[in-house]
Design a protein around this motif. Structure first.
Motif, PDB file in Angstrom:
ATOM      1  N   ALA A 276       0.901  -1.270  -0.072  1.00  0.00           N
ATOM      2  CA  ALA A 276      -0.004   0.040   0.061  1.00  0.00           C
ATOM      3  C   ALA A 276       0.843   1.430  -0.031  1.00  0.00           C
ATOM      4  CB  ALA A 276      -1.017   0.023   1.253  1.00  0.00           C
ATOM      5  N   VAL A 277       2.120   1.088   0.554  1.00  0.00           N
ATOM      6  CA  VAL A 277       2.912   2.328   0.729  1.00  0.00           C
ATOM      7  C   VAL A 277       3.594   2.903  -0.645  1.00  0.00           C
ATOM      8  CG1 VAL A 277       5.082   3.223   1.724  1.00  0.00           C
ATOM      9  CG2 VAL A 277       3.551   2.216   3.226  1.00  0.00           C
ATOM     10  N   LEU A 278       3.751   1.464  -1.294  1.00  0.00           N
ATOM     11  CA  LEU A 278       4.484   1.983  -2.679  1.00  0.00           C
ATOM     12  C   LEU A 278       3.449   2.235  -3.589  1.00  0.00           C
ATOM     13  CD1 LEU A 278       6.809  -1.472  -2.930  1.00  0.00           C
ATOM     14  CD2 LEU A 278       7.500   0.956  -2.332  1.00  0.00           C
ATOM     15  N   ALA A 279       2.125   1.817  -3.460  1.00  0.00           N
ATOM     16  CA  ALA A 279       1.038   2.131  -4.507  1.00  0.00           C
ATOM     17  C   ALA A 279       0.604   3.581  -4.255  1.00  0.00           C
ATOM     18  CB  ALA A 279      -0.012   1.349  -4.104  1.00  0.00           C
TER      19      ALA A 279
ATOM     20  N   PHE B 250      -5.337  -1.320  -7.256  1.00  0.00           N
ATOM     21  CA  PHE B 250      -4.779  -2.556  -7.442  1.00  0.00           C
ATOM     22  C   PHE B 250      -5.333  -3.393  -8.359  1.00  0.00           C
ATOM     23  CE2 PHE B 250      -3.131  -2.204  -2.875  1.00  0.00           C
ATOM     24  CZ  PHE B 250      -1.843  -2.027  -3.110  1.00  0.00           C
ATOM     25  N   VAL B 251      -4.571  -4.120  -9.444  1.00  0.00           N
ATOM     26  CA  VAL B 251      -4.895  -5.028 -10.696  1.00  0.00           C
ATOM     27  C   VAL B 251      -4.195  -6.134 -10.448  1.00  0.00           C
ATOM     28  CG1 VAL B 251      -5.302  -5.047 -13.198  1.00  0.00           C
ATOM     29  CG2 VAL B 251      -5.476  -2.663 -11.878  1.00  0.00           C
ATOM     30  N   ASP B 252      -5.148  -7.394 -10.467  1.00  0.00           N
ATOM     31  CA  ASP B 252      -4.573  -8.587 -10.325  1.00  0.00           C
ATOM     32  C   ASP B 252      -3.975  -8.958 -11.720  1.00  0.00           C
ATOM     33  OD1 ASP B 252      -6.621  -9.381 -11.872  1.00  0.00           O
ATOM     34  OD2 ASP B 252      -7.859 -10.381 -10.305  1.00  0.00           O
ATOM     35  N   ALA B 253      -3.421 -10.334 -11.794  1.00  0.00           N
ATOM     36  CA  ALA B 253      -2.630 -10.885 -12.757  1.00  0.00           C
ATOM     37  C   ALA B 253      -3.666 -10.860 -14.022  1.00  0.00           C
ATOM     38  CB  ALA B 253      -1.914 -12.156 -12.598  1.00  0.00           C
ATOM     39  N   GLY B 254      -4.897 -10.925 -13.795  1.00  0.00           N
ATOM     40  CA  GLY B 254      -5.974 -11.476 -14.749  1.00  0.00           C
ATOM     41  C   GLY B 254      -6.477  -9.907 -15.259  1.00  0.00           C
ATOM     42  N   GLY B 255      -6.091  -8.747 -14.795  1.00  0.00           N
ATOM     43  CA  GLY B 255      -6.541  -7.538 -15.318  1.00  0.00           C
ATOM     44  C   GLY B 255      -7.608  -7.109 -14.613  1.00  0.00           C
TER      45      GLY B 255
ATOM     46  N   GLY C 111      -8.741  -0.863  -3.766  1.00  0.00           N
ATOM     47  CA  GLY C 111      -7.761   0.561  -3.755  1.00  0.00           C
ATOM     48  C   GLY C 111      -6.604   0.409  -2.855  1.00  0.00           C
ATOM     49  N   SER C 112      -5.845   0.991  -2.684  1.00  0.00           N
ATOM     50  CA  SER C 112      -4.607   1.011  -1.871  1.00  0.00           C
ATOM     51  C   SER C 112      -4.804   0.943  -0.322  1.00  0.00           C
ATOM     52  CB  SER C 112      -3.529   1.934  -1.978  1.00  0.00           C
ATOM     53  OG  SER C 112      -4.161   3.432  -1.831  1.00  0.00           O
TER      54      SER C 112
END
Length: 284
Positions: free
Chosen positions: A154-157, A171-176, A181-182
């Motif tokens: 969350a800090v990096l986002a 945040f978006v997962d590997a499937g798109g 939210g952060s």
């Protein structure tokens, strides 16, 4: 004047607050936390926050160092001592202090820390104007449903959002698909339907989320729990987030693309009004 904070059984000035260098929350992020909002000196949705705290502790096999009633009494004492009218009470439970070793220590006393922060919650400029978000790959661990103090993702986002000159990140997962939210749950509105991802280990079961979903259903709004893509969010009529400190806040741009008219929409505005009314009526 400094704040009064609570550390393991004592109310002390923040300058005098101390925690062991061997505390596992500091060394391993081996701990959990909650944030309860305060309006008019009263706690919002606090029973639900404490229930989630107990669930998080159970998931990590951490013994709660105080009962729910005892924690509530400490929270209220901090509100009184710090003359807090509007803001939050932060509380953190860790496994406690022990010499550094990965397995759980055989002997350790869980640590309980609390403090208050002044924040403007109701008359929010962000809610009035709407916020802009960017998207970022979801690289967090697989148990985001546990509210741990391990918040580096969350800090990096949030820092990526700050570097991009916007307000937050999704945040978006590997499937798109958007997960959340952060530090909030994410929603879109399309053709009158409110769409948000169903609860799972991939996202936090937000306390404000639960209240807003319930209140929306009671008002006759349609809730659809399913994943949605970034492109679908950009093409939505509205978007918004919910959390304990933002309540319901409209999202007006995603990765630079305007959402709907590019201004806070009627659904988000109405839900914010409904939630704040509910919060004021049920605060303790």
């Amino acid at each position: 004047m400094s704040r009064t904070v609570y550390v393991n059984g004592e109310f002390v000035a923040e300058e005098a607050a101390k925690i062991s260098v061997f505390d596992r929350g500091f060394i391993f992020a081996d701990g959990v936390y909650e944030v309860s909002s305060v309006i008019g000196g009263k706690l919002i949705d606090n029973a639900a926050h404490l229930a989630r705290l107990a669930r998080s502790c159970k998931a990590l096999s951490i013994d709660l160092p105080a009962s729910g009633d005892e924690i509530t009494a400490i929270q209220k004492e901090l509100i009184t001592r710090n003359d807090l009218d509007e803001g939050v009470v932060y509380l953190q439970v860790t496994r406690g202090a022990a010499d550094r070793d990965f397995p759980f220590p055989k002997v350790a006393t869980p640590s309980l820390v609390m403090f208050t922060q002044v924040k403007t919650l109701v008359a929010s400029k962000a809610a009035e104007a709407g916020i802009r978000v960017i998207t970022t790959p979801d690289l967090r661990w697989g148990r985001c449903d546990i509210k741990t103090v391990q918040l580096l993702g969350a800090v990096l986002a949030k820092q990526a959002a700050a570097d991009a000159g916007v307000d937050d990140a999704w945040f978006v997962d590997a499937g798109g698909d958007v997960t959340e939210g952060s530090s909030n749950n994410a929603y879109i509105v399309k053709d009158g339907r409110i769409i948000t991802r169903a609860l799972s280990t991939a996202l936090l079961p937000g306390i404000t989320r639960a209240s807003v979903v319930k209140l929306a259903a009671e008002t006759g709004m349609t809730i659809e729990e399913r994943p949605f893509t970034v492109a679908e969010a950009q093409g939505a009529d509205e978007a918004f987030v919910t959390s304990a400190t933002t309540f319901v806040t409209p999202v007006i741009r995603i990765d630079g693309a305007k959402v709907g008219a590019g201004t806070p929409g009627p659904v988000a505005r109405r839900l914010r009004e409904i939630y704040i009314n509910h919060a004021l009526k049920t605060a303790v």
